[in-house]
Write an enzyme that holds these catalytic residues in place. Structure first.
Site, PDB file in Angstrom:
ATOM      1  N   TYR A 174     -10.377  72.639  86.960  1.00  0.00           N
ATOM      2  CA  TYR A 174      -9.913  71.365  86.415  1.00  0.00           C
ATOM      3  C   TYR A 174     -10.517  70.158  87.111  1.00  0.00           C
ATOM      4  O   TYR A 174     -10.573  69.070  86.524  1.00  0.00           O
ATOM      5  CB  TYR A 174      -8.382  71.323  86.370  1.00  0.00           C
ATOM      6  CG  TYR A 174      -7.905  71.949  85.090  1.00  0.00           C
ATOM      7  CD1 TYR A 174      -8.105  71.298  83.873  1.00  0.00           C
ATOM      8  CD2 TYR A 174      -7.337  73.210  85.066  1.00  0.00           C
ATOM      9  CE1 TYR A 174      -7.722  71.886  82.680  1.00  0.00           C
ATOM     10  CE2 TYR A 174      -6.954  73.803  83.878  1.00  0.00           C
ATOM     11  CZ  TYR A 174      -7.156  73.126  82.675  1.00  0.00           C
ATOM     12  OH  TYR A 174      -6.800  73.716  81.491  1.00  0.00           O
ATOM     13  N   LEU A 184      -0.907  71.704  83.971  1.00  0.00           N
ATOM     14  CA  LEU A 184       0.120  72.748  83.886  1.00  0.00           C
ATOM     15  C   LEU A 184       0.584  72.894  82.442  1.00  0.00           C
ATOM     16  O   LEU A 184       1.760  72.686  82.119  1.00  0.00           O
ATOM     17  CB  LEU A 184       1.285  72.403  84.813  1.00  0.00           C
ATOM     18  CG  LEU A 184       0.905  72.184  86.283  1.00  0.00           C
ATOM     19  CD1 LEU A 184       2.126  71.781  87.088  1.00  0.00           C
ATOM     20  CD2 LEU A 184       0.248  73.431  86.876  1.00  0.00           C
ATOM     21  N   HIS A 185      -0.355  73.255  81.568  1.00  0.00           N
ATOM     22  CA  HIS A 185      -0.085  73.290  80.128  1.00  0.00           C
ATOM     23  C   HIS A 185       1.277  73.911  79.798  1.00  0.00           C
ATOM     24  O   HIS A 185       2.105  73.310  79.105  1.00  0.00           O
ATOM     25  CB  HIS A 185      -1.160  74.117  79.409  1.00  0.00           C
ATOM     26  CG  HIS A 185      -2.552  73.654  79.572  1.00  0.00           C
ATOM     27  ND1 HIS A 185      -3.081  72.597  78.853  1.00  0.00           N
ATOM     28  CD2 HIS A 185      -3.558  74.114  80.348  1.00  0.00           C
ATOM     29  CE1 HIS A 185      -4.346  72.430  79.183  1.00  0.00           C
ATOM     30  NE2 HIS A 185      -4.661  73.328  80.089  1.00  0.00           N
ATOM     31  N   ASP A 186       1.481  75.137  80.259  1.00  0.00           N
ATOM     32  CA  ASP A 186       2.656  75.900  79.837  1.00  0.00           C
ATOM     33  C   ASP A 186       3.957  75.347  80.388  1.00  0.00           C
ATOM     34  O   ASP A 186       5.009  75.454  79.750  1.00  0.00           O
ATOM     35  CB  ASP A 186       2.497  77.360  80.247  1.00  0.00           C
ATOM     36  CG  ASP A 186       1.330  78.033  79.543  1.00  0.00           C
ATOM     37  OD1 ASP A 186       0.963  77.579  78.447  1.00  0.00           O
ATOM     38  OD2 ASP A 186       0.770  78.990  80.098  1.00  0.00           O
ATOM     39  N   THR A 239      -0.765  68.072  76.835  1.00  0.00           N
ATOM     40  CA  THR A 239      -0.620  68.706  78.152  1.00  0.00           C
ATOM     41  C   THR A 239      -1.688  68.213  79.129  1.00  0.00           C
ATOM     42  O   THR A 239      -1.403  68.060  80.322  1.00  0.00           O
ATOM     43  CB  THR A 239      -0.678  70.238  78.041  1.00  0.00           C
ATOM     44  OG1 THR A 239      -1.920  70.647  77.474  1.00  0.00           O
ATOM     45  CG2 THR A 239       0.473  70.756  77.187  1.00  0.00           C
TER      46      THR A 239
END
Length: 322
Positions: free
Chosen positions: A230, A241-243, A196
């Site tokens: 970040y 935007l990991h998720d 991610t």
């Protein structure tokens, strides 16, 4: 009918993007959203989920609150350092008020109801701590057959973020993560932060989203605290935007490349607590316990293609709604 999907979440800026990605998709049947403690306490994550759905015009999607703490040990701290005091850079109240009352049942009961009513297996995307999912599988093992797969954002193969060894979601409740990833037999895709982070988006990407319409502008407005964090973590003006990466795989299977790998979750009290340990040695030489669990771990993707996929869906959806 598109992908039947339930999101289990702890919004969180990247969770807000992930929910929107699913909520705006005409090829996604978003059955429900369940909430869990995590980035901020449960009351805030729940309210944030309701507000994001209201932003997307999705009053049809039920929301139920779930676990307010881990299975065993207290949660040491939240992620306000990245997500702000309310989980959305202090800007949650700029989103619309919830358009639907909170479900009168808890998250696990809503999950059971939705799964049992579904005519085909459902994808669940847990993008926060895995406490609700562990409780579901422990208390209602009969629903396993109604789950197509779990697409989980969590873990790190070679790095962590909350500690050098552990990623936040897994570290927040390692016992629950081990119950889901190691002890259960539901098909799972683990989307770790190694990948991610590589999918990070830059200022131009966010600018395009902001200019796309009211929803895009509202999402971008949630990012200042997250983006500041970040900038330091990445060393350049971008955000992760990991998720949303995990939800992209949930709604478009195969957009991420995976490897089937044995996995363990460290539940000891030492410095590696919450680490996800995968065995990438050749099977011919790896010595694995008979109880080792094997999961599909996302290891690569077409980075520009993934960024374009997420941006395209968010901007098209943002243009379709007031």
């Amino acid at each position: 009918m598109g992908t039947q999907l339930i999101i289990d979440t702890d919004p969180g800026v990247d969770d807000a993007f992930a929910i929107t990605l699913a909520a705006l998709g005409t090829d996604v049947d978003l059955l429900g959203v369940t909430t869990v403690f995590g980035n901020v306490p449960l009351a805030a994550t729940t309210r944030n989920a309701q507000r994001v759905l209201a932003l997307c015009g999705r009053a049809d999607v039920p929301v139920a609150a779930g676990a307010e703490r881990p299975l065993v040990y207290p949660h040491p701290h939240r992620a306000r350092y990245a997500h702000g005091v309310d989980g959305l850079s202090g800007r949650a109240e700029a989103l619309p008020e919830p358009a639907r009352e909170l479900a009168q049942v808890d998250a696990v009961n809503l999950l059971v109801t939705l799964l049992e009513a579904a005519q085909e297996p459902v994808t669940i995307a847990p993008i926060g701590p895995l406490t609700n999912i562990a409780a579901l599988l422990a208390a209602h093992p009969g629903v396993r057959s109604k789950i197509d797969r779990l697409v989980i954002m969590g873990g790190g193969l070679s790095l962590g973020n909350v500690t050098p060894a552990a990623e936040f979601n897994i570290w927040s409740d390692p016992e629950a993560a081990r119950r889901v990833l190691v002890e259960d037999e539901v098909p799972a895709v683990l989307v770790p932060m190694d990948l991610t982070v590589r999918c990070a988006v830059d200022a131009d990407w966010l600018g395009t989203l902001r200019a796309s319409g009211p929803i895009g502008a509202a999402l971008d407005a949630l990012t200042p605290d997250y983006r500041d964090y970040y900038r330091k973590a990445l060393g350049w003006d971008g955000t992760v935007l990991h998720d949303a990466v995990a939800v992209a795989e949930a709604i478009s299977p195969g957009i991420l490349e995976t490897e089937r790998l044995p996995i363990e979750v460290d539940c000891t009290p030492g410095p590696s607590r919450g680490a996800t340990v995968v065995d990438r040695r050749r099977i011919e030489v790896a010595e694995r316990a008979e109880t080792s669990s094997v999961v599909d771990v996302a290891v690569d993707t077409d980075l520009d293609g993934l960024r374009g996929f997420v941006l395209g869906r968010l901007t098209r959806g943002a243009g379709d709604r007031p």
